[in-house]
Design a protein around this motif. Structure first.
Motif, PDB file in Angstrom:
ATOM      1  N   GLU A 253      40.437  25.149  49.802  1.00 48.36           N
ATOM      2  CA  GLU A 253      40.417  24.193  48.565  1.00 48.36           C
ATOM      3  C   GLU A 253      39.649  24.617  47.465  1.00 48.36           C
ATOM      4  O   GLU A 253      38.310  24.757  47.869  1.00 48.36           O
ATOM      5  N   GLN A 254      39.905  24.296  46.181  1.00 49.52           N
ATOM      6  CA  GLN A 254      39.147  24.363  45.278  1.00 49.52           C
ATOM      7  C   GLN A 254      38.604  23.156  44.765  1.00 49.52           C
ATOM      8  O   GLN A 254      37.649  23.051  43.809  1.00 49.52           O
ATOM      9  N   SER A 255      39.421  22.002  44.829  1.00 49.03           N
ATOM     10  CA  SER A 255      39.102  20.842  44.043  1.00 49.03           C
ATOM     11  C   SER A 255      39.911  19.679  45.023  1.00 49.03           C
ATOM     12  O   SER A 255      40.636  20.103  45.874  1.00 49.03           O
ATOM     13  N   ARG A 339      38.131  26.543  37.738  1.00 50.05           N
ATOM     14  CA  ARG A 339      38.387  27.992  38.108  1.00 50.05           C
ATOM     15  C   ARG A 339      38.418  27.798  39.640  1.00 50.05           C
ATOM     16  O   ARG A 339      37.820  27.198  40.234  1.00 50.05           O
ATOM     17  N   GLU A 340      38.842  29.337  40.365  1.00 50.92           N
ATOM     18  CA  GLU A 340      38.860  29.429  41.564  1.00 50.92           C
ATOM     19  C   GLU A 340      37.371  29.852  41.834  1.00 50.92           C
ATOM     20  O   GLU A 340      36.461  30.518  41.301  1.00 50.92           O
ATOM     21  N   LEU A 341      36.567  28.693  42.905  1.00 52.42           N
ATOM     22  CA  LEU A 341      35.024  29.299  43.325  1.00 52.42           C
ATOM     23  C   LEU A 341      34.965  29.503  44.620  1.00 52.42           C
ATOM     24  O   LEU A 341      35.327  28.931  45.503  1.00 52.42           O
ATOM     25  N   LEU A 365      46.858  23.951  39.470  1.00 56.92           N
ATOM     26  CA  LEU A 365      47.418  25.188  40.257  1.00 56.92           C
ATOM     27  C   LEU A 365      47.995  26.274  38.970  1.00 56.92           C
ATOM     28  O   LEU A 365      47.875  27.505  39.172  1.00 56.92           O
ATOM     29  N   LEU A 366      48.187  25.853  37.936  1.00 54.13           N
ATOM     30  CA  LEU A 366      48.756  26.693  36.827  1.00 54.13           C
ATOM     31  C   LEU A 366      47.623  27.157  36.060  1.00 54.13           C
ATOM     32  O   LEU A 366      47.774  28.081  35.188  1.00 54.13           O
ATOM     33  N   HIS A 367      46.467  26.700  36.142  1.00 53.79           N
ATOM     34  CA  HIS A 367      45.357  26.883  35.252  1.00 53.79           C
ATOM     35  C   HIS A 367      44.964  28.442  35.307  1.00 53.79           C
ATOM     36  O   HIS A 367      44.665  29.174  34.206  1.00 53.79           O
ATOM     37  N   GLU A 368      44.987  29.067  36.490  1.00 51.49           N
ATOM     38  CA  GLU A 368      44.805  30.528  36.441  1.00 51.49           C
ATOM     39  C   GLU A 368      46.031  31.332  37.125  1.00 51.49           C
ATOM     40  O   GLU A 368      46.072  32.384  37.265  1.00 51.49           O
ATOM     41  N   ARG A 369      47.227  30.610  36.890  1.00 51.40           N
ATOM     42  CA  ARG A 369      48.532  31.284  36.896  1.00 51.40           C
ATOM     43  C   ARG A 369      48.787  31.761  38.208  1.00 51.40           C
ATOM     44  O   ARG A 369      49.951  32.584  38.406  1.00 51.40           O
TER      45      ARG A 369
END
Length: 500
Positions: A253-255, A339-341, A365-369
């Protein structure tokens, strides 16, 4: 004497690729039972060194916790091995005697594998097991940050595999690792498939090589806690997942996205579980440390504990803190928490209802494609179904820790250390990658007609025969010409209809 490492690496790549191609031709003659025996012996050999390899990779890379790396090593050597037993990948893998069709599993040939520095040993072992299981040769280009630990485990596997019959050259790795050598491996005519796990910087070169690419990529997965969820269990799952190996698993999980009516309760349970909600000032300070100005992750901020991160950022969190949480409202390119952390840090969003939460999850989900993994904690089957139908994601997990559920430890997904990265077009699959992704299936179909009639022929064929006055004996030249004429007329009619 000056040594040009690029030229040396390119030369090694060519030799390894050519040797692997010749060796794989021998391996392609092995039965499934012979391949299975080699898989068993390789897993046995690695399991004896699972603890030492976990410590070695942690010390070399400085990522994660050696205890969790040990668990991953044992997961591959035990649970994955059990799952592979009885699976057929080569030869006849499926047969329908009633319909007279058969499936033949055929190895793709030579696989080029790039593994991440975050899980170098377990990923290398997993890739080796599924490659051998499916009759393929595999060449590794070790990650420079994990070259020693990958070299060690690959040497163990090569010795065990070759002593039990694997042709020499079927399992190998670049000794001198450079970008030029890795690109030569991917471009070489002898290689058939490229597998990149957690090395997104090589994606462009992989696609330029013109080969099929499996991309086990990074993720930016949200966890939605819906109002009908078991809140304590959901929080327990998230904390367990995000602290496993200090949060470096791509499916972690990132968020957290929370239904507003339970937001305060979720916050309280998180704090009881050791989570620390940062002030806005503390969030900004940590965010500046997580990434450099050019967008790259800052050295020393990946795969370390929440207490270490808090100390580096000057945050007065308790020493026993489990995760650091930044409260956010919007998903933004300028916000590091979008972003992915790869650390025990989570963004925290509150939404009015599940429909707004749905939209927020899609944004994330689509933020970093990459659209990797989504988790939903809910007791409402209809909400779960709507999330499953609408989310552009590789895998959706329900009421389970994302790290463990994604790799198949707490779900019935195929147990895998390589998780396909959604529908963004980076790779050819979003599966939990298995041996079946390393083969193609040759289809075999038996003709249903005979010289005495068209028993079992399709209704379309029988109608065509009847309308044309064609004899059921379609073995004659005149009958075949009639069939061809019917097909030509049908195609003309379709084209004419399309033009209109």
């Amino acid at each position: 004497m000056i040594v040009d490492n690029d030229l040396l690496s390119i030369q090694q790549a060519r030799i390894l690729a050519e040797n692997a191609s010749m060796a794989q031709r021998k391996l392609a003659t092995f039965s499934q039972e012979q391949l299975d025996e080699i898989v068993e012996r390789v897993a046995d050999a690695v399991e004896q060194h699972a603890d030492a390899l976990a410590v070695m990779s942690r010390e070399e890379t400085d990522y994660g916790r050696w205890q969790d790396k040990q668990l991953k090593n044992r997961f591959v050597c035990r649970h994955v091995r059990e799952q592979l037993r009885g699976m057929r990948c080569v030869g006849v893998i499926g047969e329908d005697r009633e319909k007279h069709i058969m499936d033949i599993g055929v190895p793709v040939g030579v696989v080029v594998a790039l593994c991440p520095s975050t899980s170098p040993v377990s990923t290398a072992v997993y890739t080796t097991l599924i490659a051998i299981k499916s009759g393929n040769a595999v060449i590794f280009s070790p990650h420079p940050r994990a070259a020693k630990s990958m070299g060690k485990v690959l040497d163990i596997m090569i010795e065990a595999a070759q002593s039990h019959g694997l042709p020499e050259g079927c399992l190998s790795y670049l000794g001198t690792v450079t970008k030029s050598g890795t690109e030569e491996l991917m471009r070489h005519a002898a290689t058939s498939l490229i597998m990149i796990s957690g090395v997104p910087g090589m994606l462009k070169a992989a696609h330029a090589a013109g080969k099929p690419v499996i991309f086990g990529g990074t993720g930016n997965g949200p966890a939605f806690i819906e109002r009908t969820a078991d809140i304590r269990q959901a929080v327990c799952d998230i904390i367990r997942s995000k602290t496993f190996d200090n949060g470096i698993a791509p499916s972690a999980e990132q968020s957290i996205v929370v239904d507003s009516c339970i937001a305060q309760q979720v916050r309280s349970v998180l704090q009881e579980s050791g989570a620390y909600f940062m002030t806005e000032e503390e969030s900004l300070r940590l965010g500046e440390l997580l990434f450099c100005q050019n967008g790259r992750r800052r050295t020393g901020m990946v795969g370390v504990s929440a207490a270490t991160l808090a100390r580096k950022a000057g945050i007065s969190a308790p020493q026993n803190v489990t995760v650091l949480i930044a409260e956010r409202k919007y998903v933004s390119d300028a916000d590091p928490y979008s972003r992915e952390l790869l650390s025990p840090v989570l963004a925290f969003y509150v939404e009015d209802d599940w429909m707004h939460a749905c939209e927020k999850c899609i944004e994330l989900l689509l933020h970093e494609r990459n659209a990797h993994t989504l988790v939903i904690h809910s007791g409402d089957e209809e909400v779960i179904r709507q999330f499953a139908l609408k989310k552009p994601v590789g895998r959706m997990l329900v009421n389970t820790p994302a790290t463990l559920g994604g790799m198949g430890a707490t779900t019935n997904l195929f147990p895998s250390m390589i998780l396909g990265s959604g529908s963004a077009g980076f790779g050819i699959t979003s599966d939990n990658v298995s041996p079946l992704n390393f083969i193609y299936t040759r289809k075999v179909g038996y003709g249903e007609g005979s010289r005495d009639g068209m028993h079992g022929a399709s209704p379309v064929a029988e109608k065509a025969c009847a309308e044309s006055g064609m004899s059921n004996d379609y073995s004659t030249t005149s009958t075949m010409q009639t069939v061809q004429q019917i097909l030509v007329e049908a195609i003309k009619a379709m084209n004419s209809s399309a033009d209109r």
